[in-house]
Structure formats: C-alpha cells, structure tokens
Design an enzyme around this catalytic site. Structure first.
Site, PDB file in Angstrom:
ATOM      1  N   ASP A  35       0.816  -1.232   0.000  1.00  7.32           N
ATOM      2  CA  ASP A  35       0.000   0.000   0.000  1.00  7.32           C
ATOM      3  C   ASP A  35       0.843   1.273   0.000  1.00  7.32           C
ATOM      4  OD1 ASP A  35      -2.265  -1.651   0.168  1.00  7.32           O
ATOM      5  OD2 ASP A  35      -2.088  -1.741   2.342  1.00  7.32           O
ATOM      6  N   LYS A  37       2.029   2.133  -5.217  1.00  6.73           N
ATOM      7  CA  LYS A  37       2.777   1.702  -6.406  1.00  6.73           C
ATOM      8  C   LYS A  37       1.974   1.931  -7.683  1.00  6.73           C
ATOM      9  CE  LYS A  37       3.205  -2.369  -4.549  1.00  6.73           C
ATOM     10  NZ  LYS A  37       2.836  -2.090  -3.146  1.00  6.73           N
ATOM     11  N   GLY A  81      -4.591  -5.138  -3.903  1.00  4.43           N
ATOM     12  CA  GLY A  81      -5.537  -4.085  -4.282  1.00  4.43           C
ATOM     13  C   GLY A  81      -4.791  -2.834  -4.704  1.00  4.43           C
ATOM     14  N   HIS A  82      -5.014  -2.367  -5.931  1.00  6.41           N
ATOM     15  CA  HIS A  82      -4.418  -1.080  -6.290  1.00  6.41           C
ATOM     16  C   HIS A  82      -5.438  -0.182  -6.981  1.00  6.41           C
ATOM     17  CE1 HIS A  82      -2.777  -4.274  -8.974  1.00  6.41           C
ATOM     18  NE2 HIS A  82      -3.342  -3.559  -9.906  1.00  6.41           N
ATOM     19  N   GLN A  92       2.496  -5.819  -3.121  1.00  2.31           N
ATOM     20  CA  GLN A  92       2.838  -5.821  -1.677  1.00  2.31           C
ATOM     21  C   GLN A  92       4.184  -5.103  -1.447  1.00  2.31           C
ATOM     22  OE1 GLN A  92       1.979  -9.349  -2.845  1.00  2.31           O
ATOM     23  NE2 GLN A  92      -0.104  -8.655  -2.704  1.00  2.31           N
TER      24      GLN A  92
END
Ligand code: IMP
Length: 447
Positions: A12, A15, A39-40, A225
């Site tokens: 988080d 990125k 999740g992005h 990650q």
C-alpha cells in the site's frame, strides 16, 4: 530495457500511481508475484479504477502480462477484464502458462488455517494466496497450461482435491462443499480454459517478454505488496507467500537476472507507515484492536494516528476497518534498499503529513544494548526493538504546483525528503503530493 517497481515497506505504498505515471513510456507492464491480494487504485482521466490482479498499466492501453510467479484466480481475472470493458477500455492481458491457479478449496483453507493459527495468523486477505503457493511448492499445484489440456486437468485435480479435501476434513474437521468436488471444479475450470484459449491470452512468459525486449520493447515489472512482507526478507510469518522484492522479478517472469539488473529498480516509499495485518510494528502510532500486538503501539500518540489515518484515507477499501499507521521506519527502508538495489525512489503521500507540527522518523533501533540501522533477521527480535527517533519540523498544508517541480514543496518537506535520500544513498525520482496522476512531481523518468 526494464524498470522494476517495488514496494519498500508493508504494501500500500501507492505503487499503482507510479506504475501508471511511468507506464506511459512502457510497452508492456508485467506482474511477477502475488495474486488478487494486491488491491491497487489507479486514477486515470478522472476515473478511478480498482484492480487487484490485472496489471494497472492496462488502464492506459499498455499490454499487461501476469507472470509465472503469480497465482491466478480466473474468476477475478475475468471480472476485472469485463469491468474494464464495460467502462469502455480494451484491456490486452496475457497470462503465463506456468502461473499457478487458485481454486475455491485454496480460499476455504486460507480461512480455516488463519483461524487455527491464532497468534501466528498473518491477517491474510483470504484469497487463497498462501495455500496456492503451498501446493506449488508441494508439487501438487495446477498451472494455467494444465487447464488447457482436459486430460491433464482431470488427473491433476484428482490428486490436488483428494489431498486438500483430506486436509480440510481430517485435520480441520470441516464438512466439504462443492469447493472440494473434483467433477464440479473440472467443469468450471474447463469453462475458464476455453475463454483463455478463445481470447488467445496464454503465453510462454519468459520467451514472450524476451522476444519483445529483443525487438526494442520497454518493460515495466510491477511488484505487488512490499519488501517487509516478502516471504524470505520480510517479517516472517506475518508475510505474504511470494518474493515481493526485485529478487522475485526474474524468477516470476522468466527474464534473466541480468536483464532486470541492467535496468532500473525503483523503490516506492510511503512518507509514513501503514499496515494491514498483524505482527510487530516498532514505529506504530496508536493501536488497532485485533491487529496491534498486546504490547505494541504508542497509546499516547492516538491523536496523531487518527490525523494521519484520516488525511491518508487509511481505512480498508472493502471492510472500512482502520489500518495501523506509524512513523517512517528507516531501518526497514535501509533493509529494502539493500535487498532490492534501488536505483531511485518515489516518495508518496507527502501531503498526508502536512499540517503536523513535527514529523518523526524511526532513525535506528536499539536491541539488547546495541544500535541497529537495519532490520534484525527474526521477527521476535524486531518486535523487541525500541526506536531511536529523529524529529523534523512539520510543514504546512500546501497547494502543490506540480509543474513548478521540486521547488513547489515547503522547505521542511524537502529537508525530510533529502534525509531519506541521503540515508539510502539513492536519488529521489518522484514525489507524490496527492492521489491524482497530475499530483506527482517527477524529477527523473527511469525510461
Ligand atoms: P496474503 O497475501 O493474503 O496471504 O496475506 C498475507 C499478509 O500480507 C497479510 O498480512 C496481508 O495483510 C498482507 N498483504 C497481502 N496483500 C497486501 C497488499 O496488497 N497490501 C498490504 N498488505 C498485504
């Protein structure tokens, strides 16, 4: 030429935004590890896209490859592709034939193993990531290429299901549902295989990428990650099950280590720490019940924690649960810079800290009478570290004029950035001052 993007902390770090920014110059964006636990959020043309598996570059029309080091849930894959199509995009996504497939039994086992682990639970995302990598290492995994051959799939499923079913019933005592029914899984996954074939998505990843690079393509490798939750170099066992570091890039794509090493490796740094999951966190501010260990967190600093959490929107996107937050941890960053060999840094969320009177960092640790400048190798030692802090003047809320470059930043914020850069002996390539694509100051484009 390759540019590898790696999270330098606990995930988080933002990125997605950096991949999106630099991805303009890339012909291909590749993921090399993880699965739909990543999740992005990408903001593009005023639209917000939330992705967890598909490389974020596809939002900008770049070819996205999911490498052999990834674990793939076909349901998530097709859901994400379909959602992007419904929103008018034409995502070009390729999948490595050697990537492993997540099955419903992996997700069930992820949940029950976490419950059984109690204090050792990593607070996983529950997507079946760990059990799929376990099957991979146990040589009972099923790869994307296996889905395409009906005889192979049937045979592999027979063994994988019988093993995982026995684990679920005999070790954990659960009543197995259709998630453990080999025939049902065979039919469902053959359906996925037909779609993968019809859409020509499956590639021999290493060869595909090498031939494109030989023909002059630029490739961005998008790590998921962060370094501190790498299976080898992270805070084991509170880690994810893959190599999130740049080390994972050659293994997870089939490109040679020298190809990755000849390129750039950009470390993404959040200007403070945030954490989803359990385990120690020496610079933690305040506490999050259920995640902060009993003796962890600085209870006196809960107001600062709440300020950072609110300004940074540090709440789970799905659950709305508060994330754990802390000051920047320099020993963690020194460890990341060494393990990854960063050639540049992108520091994100600098705006979140604006308005604080002072900003602290964990400069070093003290452990058993010794001062440490990098992370100790065991998590038990890490949990016992006390933090030697360094205090910086805070900076006021500012209205960034990104076109004016680095000079747009308040002087105290620049002092903070220069400290990070000097400590890590790595130049700063970009500074994120807001969530949008236009809210990043670019000092250097690694392409
Ligand atoms: P898993 O990857 O779902 O097995 O979860 C293992 C650990 O990694 C847990 O502590 C998760 O909270 C953490 N984790 C997994 N993916 C992410 C991510 O994208 N950001 C932050 N933490 C993550």
């Amino acid at each position: 030429m390759t540019v590898t993007i790696v999270g330098s902390q606990l995930g988080d770090e933002g990125k997605g935004g950096i991949v999106d920014l630099y991805g303009d110059s890339a012909d291909i964006v590749v993921r090399y590890q993880g699965g739909d636990n990543a999740g992005h959020t990408v903001v593009h043309d005023g639209e917000t896209y939330k992705l967890s598996l598909v490389p974020s570059g596809v939002v900008r029309g770049t070819t996205g490859v999911i490498g052999n080091g990834c674990v793939i849930n076909p349901e998530t894959l097709f859901e994400e592709i379909d959602t992007l199509r419904e929103r008018g995009l034409e995502p070009d996504v390729r999948i490595a034939a050697r990537a492993h497939v997540i099955f419903p039994y992996h997700r069930v086992l992820d949940g029950i193993e976490e419950e059984a682990k109690d204090d050792l639970a990593a607070g996983t995302t529950g997507r079946g990531i760990g059990p799929t990598y376990e099957d991979k290492a146990g040589r009972r995994g099923i790869r994307v290429g296996d889905l395409l051959d009906s005889d192979v799939l049937r045979k592999r499923l027979e063994y994988a299901v019988s093993h995982n079913r026995a684990l679920a019933t005999e070790v954990y005592g659960i009543d197995p549902g259709e998630e453990f029914d080999a025939e049902h899984l065979y039919e469902t996954y053959r359906g996925f295989a037909r779609r993968l074939e019809n859409e020509g998505m499956v590639v021999n990843c290493g060869e595909f990428l090498s031939s494109k690079i030989d023909a002059g393509a630029t490739v961005m490798l998008e790590g998921a990650q962060g370094t501190a939750i790498d299976i080898d170099h992270g805070i084991y066992p509170y880690v994810t099950s893959s190599n999130t570091t740049a080390t994972g890039a050659p293994a997870g794509t089939g490109l040679a280590p020298a190809t990755i090493g000849d390129g750039e490796i950009v470390g993404i740094v959040k200007a403070y720490l945030s954490r989803v999951g359990t385990g120690p966190l020496p610079t933690e501010l305040g506490r999050v019940e259920g995640q902060t260990p009993a003796d962890g967190g600085d209870r006196e600093a809960s107001d600062t924690a709440t300020y950072i959490r609110d300004e940074g929107g540090e709440y789970g996107t799905v659950t709305g649960r508060p994330r754990r937050v802390g000051w920047l941890d320099m020993p963690m960053l020194r460890h990341a810079a060494r393990a990854n060999g960063f050639t540049g840094l992108a520091v994100n969320h600098l705006d979140v800290l604006a308005g604080l009177e002072e900003v602290q960092v964990g400069h070093a640790y003290e452990l058993d009478g010794e001062t440490l400048h990098s992370m100790p190798p065991t998590t038990e030692q890490w949990g016992r570290c006390s933090v030697v802090t360094k205090t910086f003047d805070g900076w006021p809320e500012f209205d960034p004029v990104v076109e004016n470059g680095y000079e747009t930043l308040p002087a105290a914020a620049r002092t903070y950035l220069e400290y990070i850069s000097e400590e890590l002996s790595t130049p700063i390539y970009a500074v994120g001052v807001g969530p949008g694509r236009t809210e990043t100051i670019v000092l250097e484009d690694p392409f």
